[in-house]
Design a protein around this motif. Structure first.
Motif, PDB file in Angstrom:
ATOM      1  N   LEU A  63     -15.000  -3.738 -12.147  1.00 36.96           N
ATOM      2  CA  LEU A  63     -14.785  -3.803 -10.705  1.00 36.96           C
ATOM      3  C   LEU A  63     -13.344  -4.122  -9.767  1.00 36.96           C
ATOM      4  CD1 LEU A  63     -18.424  -4.263  -8.912  1.00 36.96           C
ATOM      5  CD2 LEU A  63     -17.165  -1.527  -9.406  1.00 36.96           C
ATOM      6  N   SER A  64     -13.081  -3.783  -9.358  1.00 35.91           N
ATOM      7  CA  SER A  64     -11.262  -4.916  -8.799  1.00 35.91           C
ATOM      8  C   SER A  64     -11.221  -5.183  -7.474  1.00 35.91           C
ATOM      9  CB  SER A  64     -10.209  -4.086  -9.599  1.00 35.91           C
ATOM     10  OG  SER A  64     -10.144  -3.197  -9.081  1.00 35.91           O
ATOM     11  N   CYS A  65     -10.859  -5.672  -7.307  1.00 36.41           N
ATOM     12  CA  CYS A  65      -9.953  -5.782  -5.712  1.00 36.41           C
ATOM     13  C   CYS A  65      -8.963  -6.400  -5.808  1.00 36.41           C
ATOM     14  CB  CYS A  65     -10.784  -6.977  -5.151  1.00 36.41           C
ATOM     15  SG  CYS A  65     -12.659  -6.372  -4.354  1.00 36.41           S
ATOM     16  N   PHE A  66      -7.737  -5.732  -5.377  1.00 37.49           N
ATOM     17  CA  PHE A  66      -5.943  -5.581  -4.995  1.00 37.49           C
ATOM     18  C   PHE A  66      -5.743  -5.715  -3.558  1.00 37.49           C
ATOM     19  CE2 PHE A  66      -2.436  -3.922  -4.897  1.00 37.49           C
ATOM     20  CZ  PHE A  66      -1.758  -4.801  -5.785  1.00 37.49           C
ATOM     21  N   GLN A  67      -5.159  -6.686  -3.749  1.00 38.36           N
ATOM     22  CA  GLN A  67      -4.582  -6.689  -2.513  1.00 38.36           C
ATOM     23  C   GLN A  67      -2.229  -6.637  -3.210  1.00 38.36           C
ATOM     24  OE1 GLN A  67      -3.688  -8.606   2.565  1.00 38.36           O
ATOM     25  NE2 GLN A  67      -4.824  -9.479   0.738  1.00 38.36           N
ATOM     26  N   SER A  68      -1.853  -5.522  -2.292  1.00 38.83           N
ATOM     27  CA  SER A  68      -0.307  -5.680  -2.402  1.00 38.83           C
ATOM     28  C   SER A  68       0.557  -6.994  -1.716  1.00 38.83           C
ATOM     29  CB  SER A  68       0.559  -3.887  -1.593  1.00 38.83           C
ATOM     30  OG  SER A  68       1.951  -4.449  -1.869  1.00 38.83           O
ATOM     31  N   ARG A  69       1.597  -7.262  -2.456  1.00 38.58           N
ATOM     32  CA  ARG A  69       2.240  -8.483  -1.545  1.00 38.58           C
ATOM     33  C   ARG A  69       2.890  -8.315  -0.718  1.00 38.58           C
ATOM     34  NH1 ARG A  69       3.230  -9.552  -7.000  1.00 38.58           N
ATOM     35  NH2 ARG A  69       1.851 -10.940  -8.355  1.00 38.58           N
ATOM     36  N   GLN A  70       3.710  -7.051  -0.734  1.00 42.18           N
ATOM     37  CA  GLN A  70       4.248  -6.411   0.863  1.00 42.18           C
ATOM     38  C   GLN A  70       3.467  -5.406   1.028  1.00 42.18           C
ATOM     39  OE1 GLN A  70       7.719  -6.291  -1.607  1.00 42.18           O
ATOM     40  NE2 GLN A  70       8.657  -6.874   0.798  1.00 42.18           N
ATOM     41  N   TYR A  71       3.018  -5.520   2.641  1.00 39.07           N
ATOM     42  CA  TYR A  71       2.823  -4.009   3.712  1.00 39.07           C
ATOM     43  C   TYR A  71       4.227  -3.042   3.373  1.00 39.07           C
ATOM     44  CZ  TYR A  71      -1.686  -5.536   3.030  1.00 39.07           C
ATOM     45  OH  TYR A  71      -3.507  -5.447   2.699  1.00 39.07           O
ATOM     46  N   VAL A  72       5.022  -4.051   4.028  1.00 38.70           N
ATOM     47  CA  VAL A  72       6.098  -3.343   3.999  1.00 38.70           C
ATOM     48  C   VAL A  72       7.381  -3.197   3.648  1.00 38.70           C
ATOM     49  CG1 VAL A  72       8.074  -3.503   6.626  1.00 38.70           C
ATOM     50  CG2 VAL A  72       5.275  -3.717   6.952  1.00 38.70           C
ATOM     51  N   LYS A  73       8.373  -2.470   3.614  1.00 37.28           N
ATOM     52  CA  LYS A  73       9.804  -3.070   2.868  1.00 37.28           C
ATOM     53  C   LYS A  73      11.105  -2.088   3.717  1.00 37.28           C
ATOM     54  CE  LYS A  73      12.158  -4.021  -0.919  1.00 37.28           C
ATOM     55  NZ  LYS A  73      12.503  -4.494  -2.148  1.00 37.28           N
ATOM     56  N   GLY A  74      11.647  -2.797   4.305  1.00 41.09           N
ATOM     57  CA  GLY A  74      12.543  -1.893   5.052  1.00 41.09           C
ATOM     58  C   GLY A  74      11.935  -0.907   5.865  1.00 41.09           C
TER      59      GLY A  74
END
Length: 136
Positions: A22-33
């Motif tokens: 089982l894992s949880c992940f969240q991107s460091r950046q939701y927006v780029k450009g």
């Protein structure tokens, strides 16, 4: 009276059992450009919580509101994307923290925690307003 049919018997195992952590992940950046991540591209939640779809729908709602704000103001649609990213990362972080805590709590076999879980679930079940707030 309908006839009862017994379930089939297993006669052989055709492949080894597979599992994944089982894992949880969240991107460091939701927006780029001019690109914004939403849903599973921005974050993943282990299925125990059943919140992946809800978080993704929250992303879509927030992004739509952000784009509408820019459009209404006659500005470039990417103008407020950082506001979307900040809001969603904060909200998703809170949700992921709670989900991870529940996974650890319910995965524990400690007797005191088992009793605390039972008590907590009974309290939530019997307090409608609290139960509705947690379901949001």
């Amino acid at each position: 009276i309908p006839k009862t049919i017994a379930p089939p018997k297993i006669s052989e195992v055709v492949s080894p059992k597979f599992s994944f952590p089982l894992s949880c992940f969240q991107s460091r950046q939701y927006v780029k450009g001019r690109v914004a991540l939403v849903g599973d591209a921005a974050h993943t939640v282990h299925p125990m919580a059943g919140q992946g779809l809800n978080l993704g729908l929250g992303d879509v709602q927030s992004l739509a509101t952000t784009l509408e704000k820019a459009s209404t103001a006659g500005m470039d649609l990417s103008t407020f994307l950082n506001e979307y990213a900040t809001e969603r990362q904060r909200n998703v972080s809170i949700s992921l923290g709670g989900i991870h805590a529940l996974q650890r709590l319910f995965g524990s076999q400690d007797l005191a925690l088992l009793h605390a879980k039972t008590l907590g679930m009974n309290v939530i079940q019997n307090l409608g307003p609290l139960r509705r707030q947690l379901a949001i």
